[in-house]
Motif scaffolding. Sequence first.
Motif, PDB file in Angstrom:
ATOM      1  N   TYR A  45     -14.696   8.943  -9.900  1.00 51.76           N
ATOM      2  CA  TYR A  45     -15.761   9.739  -9.291  1.00 51.76           C
ATOM      3  C   TYR A  45     -16.164  10.860 -10.253  1.00 51.76           C
ATOM      4  O   TYR A  45     -17.222  10.806 -10.879  1.00 51.76           O
TER       5      TYR A  45
ATOM      6  N   TRP B  84     -22.792   8.470 -19.995  1.00 52.35           N
ATOM      7  CA  TRP B  84     -21.907   8.265 -18.839  1.00 52.35           C
ATOM      8  C   TRP B  84     -22.183   6.854 -18.313  1.00 52.35           C
ATOM      9  O   TRP B  84     -23.331   6.529 -17.967  1.00 52.35           O
TER      10      TRP B  84
ATOM     11  N   TRP C 285     -26.663   3.012 -13.074  1.00 46.97           N
ATOM     12  CA  TRP C 285     -27.684   3.407 -12.074  1.00 46.97           C
ATOM     13  C   TRP C 285     -29.082   3.172 -12.655  1.00 46.97           C
ATOM     14  O   TRP C 285     -30.002   2.743 -11.942  1.00 46.97           O
TER      15      TRP C 285
ATOM     16  N   GLN D 187     -21.220  14.684 -14.704  1.00 50.16           N
ATOM     17  CA  GLN D 187     -20.057  13.811 -14.591  1.00 50.16           C
ATOM     18  C   GLN D 187     -19.693  13.090 -15.895  1.00 50.16           C
ATOM     19  O   GLN D 187     -18.641  12.487 -15.988  1.00 50.16           O
TER      20      GLN D 187
ATOM     21  N   TRP E 218     -23.021  11.816  -0.214  1.00 50.51           N
ATOM     22  CA  TRP E 218     -23.975  10.746  -0.568  1.00 50.51           C
ATOM     23  C   TRP E 218     -23.461   9.349  -0.268  1.00 50.51           C
ATOM     24  O   TRP E 218     -24.126   8.367  -0.556  1.00 50.51           O
TER      25      TRP E 218
ATOM     26  N   ASP F 182     -29.151   9.458 -11.479  1.00 53.12           N
ATOM     27  CA  ASP F 182     -28.792   8.806 -10.198  1.00 53.12           C
ATOM     28  C   ASP F 182     -29.998   8.688  -9.259  1.00 53.12           C
ATOM     29  O   ASP F 182     -30.036   7.814  -8.398  1.00 53.12           O
TER      30      ASP F 182
ATOM     31  N   ARG G 291     -21.583   5.113 -15.612  1.00 50.89           N
ATOM     32  CA  ARG G 291     -22.154   4.860 -14.284  1.00 50.89           C
ATOM     33  C   ARG G 291     -23.621   5.261 -14.236  1.00 50.89           C
ATOM     34  O   ARG G 291     -24.436   4.602 -13.601  1.00 50.89           O
TER      35      ARG G 291
HETATM   36  N1  GLY Z   1     -23.759  10.865  -7.332  1.00 51.54           N
HETATM   37  C1  GLY Z   1     -23.690   9.587  -7.826  1.00 51.54           C
HETATM   38  C2  GLY Z   1     -22.503   9.304  -8.665  1.00 51.54           C
HETATM   39  O1  GLY Z   1     -21.508  10.006  -8.616  1.00 51.54           O
HETATM   40  O2  GLY Z   1     -22.544   8.332  -9.363  1.00 51.54           O
END
Ligand code: GLY
Length: 375
Positions: free
Chosen positions: A345, A227, A233, A219, A54, A157, A229
């Motif tokens: 990540y 989370w 997003w 994640q 991505w 995301d 991130r």
């Molecule tokens: N796939 C998007 C992220 O890892 O934030």
Amino acid sequence: MIQFVQDTDRNLLEEALRFAQQQVRHVIEQHPDFYPMYTRDGRWRHDGETWADWCTGFFPGMMWIFRRRADEGSAEARYWQEQAIRYTQPIEQRKTDKQSQDLGFLFFSTYYRWYRLTGEAKLKEVLVEAGRTLAGRYREAGQYLSSFVSDDSLFIDLMMNVGLIFFAANETGDKRLREIAVRHCLTTRRTLVRGDGSTAHEGIFDIETGEFIRQSTQQGYRGDSCWSRGLAWAMYGFATCHEYSRDTRLLATAEACADYFLRHTNADGIPPWDFLAPASRRNLLDTSAAAIAASALLRVGRLLTDPVKGHLYSASALMILRMLCEKHLGKKDKKWEGILKGGVYHVHKELGVDESVIWGEYFFVEALDQALRQL
Ligand code: GLY
């Protein structure tokens, strides 16, 4: 309105942009035609897993930003345009990639920036085709675009990608595309954004009936955690979708998420990897979430009708950028190939933990550029 910005901020931000350009040039020269994703011990090239494909747009995306900032007709402008085109063109074939949920990440950073610079019709066609392809992920039962992991899964995301469907809808007048994009946003708002403005990473649906079953994560720490991130997003993605649709519900959602971020982030603005991370992992920061949030705060701040709140958002974004510049640049470590240290990540897979990550670099550069244009 009180102006908190000082010349030192401008100098700090400009200096960080110069460092970013130097690091990007270094990668172009040392590893020609290589697309960095996350570092291992500060080096971009390694054999670590990608998990999902991505990220190739972010490296040329920075080149497009450097190109636009360069003086028209200068050697610098020519250099960045040449490199940006060279790294962007190989991405065109992804416009028909039905397996990808990430066409927005790939095309907004590259073809969209190229199109904005030149206005060439053929570039717009690439963007429209990519938007149509992404819309193919729409599931009528459930009313969402499915994530790449399975048909019953929706990711937060995806809010960063759905803007491409709005773009295609607006350019073609295709009402069905617009409907798909709006429904996806509203489903995400209903199922992944909580009453306090926090977000879940993933939602699981019954693929037959479309019924929403539960919040989950890939994640983040847990299905009921936030989370950081993913939250960033959401701030950015809902704001972008409001810009395309003018649907005020989407701006209200971006604002709720931004407020959660500001209430829960660390005192210097840099968030932990997950806001509910257990004590043993609470010190693990994610500078990429900070960079995305800074860019999102500048964006949401511009859209709000309340100038005082808008000012709070832009001052907060500036503070985050100041902290990133002062405490997290890879500058002192001569062997470090990235721009920003301290990104994450995938904690559970142990990929790119406390490293440079290419989306962190891209959104940092974007936020620096935006902030400098606003100062
Ligand atoms: N796939 C998007 C992220 O890892 O934030």
